[in-house]
Design an enzyme around this catalytic site. Sequence first.
Site, PDB file in Angstrom:
ATOM      1  N   ASP A 264      93.521  86.830  32.329  1.00 52.47           N
ATOM      2  CA  ASP A 264      93.801  87.378  33.654  1.00 52.47           C
ATOM      3  C   ASP A 264      92.920  86.674  34.680  1.00 52.47           C
ATOM      4  O   ASP A 264      91.690  86.630  34.541  1.00 52.47           O
ATOM      5  CB  ASP A 264      93.529  88.891  33.681  1.00 52.47           C
ATOM      6  CG  ASP A 264      93.801  89.497  35.048  1.00 52.47           C
ATOM      7  OD1 ASP A 264      94.979  89.630  35.410  1.00 52.47           O
ATOM      8  OD2 ASP A 264      92.815  89.815  35.748  1.00 52.47           O
ATOM      9  N   GLU A 353      99.672  84.606  33.344  1.00 44.98           N
ATOM     10  CA  GLU A 353     100.614  85.290  34.210  1.00 44.98           C
ATOM     11  C   GLU A 353     101.063  84.351  35.319  1.00 44.98           C
ATOM     12  O   GLU A 353     100.252  83.620  35.905  1.00 44.98           O
ATOM     13  CB  GLU A 353      99.972  86.534  34.815  1.00 44.98           C
ATOM     14  CG  GLU A 353     100.966  87.440  35.535  1.00 44.98           C
ATOM     15  CD  GLU A 353     100.326  88.733  36.007  1.00 44.98           C
ATOM     16  OE1 GLU A 353     101.033  89.612  36.498  1.00 44.98           O
ATOM     17  OE2 GLU A 353      99.084  88.847  35.873  1.00 44.98           O
ATOM     18  N   ASP A 435      90.485  94.202  35.049  1.00 46.42           N
ATOM     19  CA  ASP A 435      90.863  92.864  34.611  1.00 46.42           C
ATOM     20  C   ASP A 435      91.046  92.801  33.098  1.00 46.42           C
ATOM     21  O   ASP A 435      91.953  92.116  32.611  1.00 46.42           O
ATOM     22  CB  ASP A 435      89.807  91.854  35.055  1.00 46.42           C
ATOM     23  CG  ASP A 435      89.661  91.816  36.569  1.00 46.42           C
ATOM     24  OD1 ASP A 435      90.660  92.089  37.259  1.00 46.42           O
ATOM     25  OD2 ASP A 435      88.547  91.534  37.057  1.00 46.42           O
TER      26      ASP A 435
END
Length: 507
Positions: A264, A353, A435
């Site tokens: 992340d 992502e 996170d």
Amino acid sequence: MARHTSFRFCLDLSVEQERVLSRHVGAARFAYNQALRLHKDAYAAAQRGQTPGVGSDGDPGNGDGPRVGRVPWTGFDLINVFNAWKRSEAAGRRFLVEPSGIVRVEVAGLAWRDQVSSEVFEEATVDLGRGLKAWNDSRTGARRGPKVGFPRFRRKSLTGGSFRIRNKARKGRASIRFGDGGHARSVRLPKIGVLRVREDTRRLRRMISRGRARVLHVTVSRGVSRWWISITVEAADLHPAVRHLPQSAESSPQVRADDWVGVDRGLHALAVAGSADGVEVLRVTNLRALRHGLPRLRHLSRAVSRKKKGSKNRQKAAVRLGRQHARIRDRRHHTLHQVSNQLVKNHALLVLEDLNITGMTSNRKLSRAVSDAAWGELARQIAYKQAWRGGQVLVVDRWFPSSKTCSACGTLHKGLTLKDRTFGCRQCGLVMDRDLNAAVNLAAWAENHTRTVTDGAGRGAARVGDRQAAGPVTNAYRQRTPTQPGSRGRGGKGLDDVGTSQTAPAA
């Protein structure tokens, strides 16, 4: 599979060598601008009907009228047009006066063209051809992403510029060599000579001597206060000891659940990596190189604006400002390389992502922080480094709510804001760092949307009938045939024959 990599060294030059390199930089800029001028003149003539080389809509494709000539669009056409111009009367001429008083005009062409390498002209026009193609593809919709503007003329700068030289074999020897003249830390370039470098070139010289690398071209660039040389090579795969080689079906028929690691990216923490079982494997604090260097950057910017334009003091102030920009950039890239190396060395399966970075930078309150974090550069480094090591990078859809989903029960917390640094689930009572919770959800998403049995090549294949598993996947495996048929003087061994197997990936 052959990979392309580069070695970058700092040059240790004399005053005379700096003048020679500056002459080559100016020649590259001159060739680029002259080729662009020739292209624009031909395009304007075609639009007026004098030389119909384009279609009625201005597209460089097939026109609907008679063709007297074509507008140069590709790098090959631009090279031919520039080479014809540099030998013509328009490039240079001499007036010769005979003893009888008769004046004769002699076509000299570009008088100083023999003082620099001809490849500098060719590579500059090739760059222009790429720029024209990118503009045309962006205009017609063939190129995705932000719109690409039409190429502009390059301006002269005392602290910038570069040129590129290809590696050609002359008389059985490569034109670009390393370690000549009795100096190990040196590189020989055609038409320039031997240039000393500050770093050790032993690793590159060993790869070339053993047939594990082949030099394609070098790029010499002028920095703020230093000269740099970047050697682009086509190298063999990394040693099997440092690659994520697939395990046999007898030893490990299944991939463990904690093999997938979600990464992340954020502003508070640059990167947080976690496995599907909730274990945090890496946390990197955001360096914020621009924020820490901004006070001095503002001070130097004001110093430049106070100086008179065109003065020597303004040039010195601009050099100091450029050094500060380079220092900020180097700090940022150093951190990104450390993070990407640590991730790809320790984990073969990574999940990222798909972030809408362009949309985030449009927000004036977040644009500076997002640009300073350089999320796109981090993803790019992870992608190509993981491909070198034979690992896998899976990209999750940008609409997947990784931060707002509970990693324990799957409950969606829609009221989570950016200032909430801790995720608290009202359904199951889970309390976790925001996170880390997103990283765990990314790893779990990859585990649920890929098979648990490898396909023999170290790749997890998507489940049949799963719509969300059709995202882009980066794999690295060997080609069946060598990229190069063989190298001279080394028994015909190609890049694929050096320290690696010829096992083809399973279908």
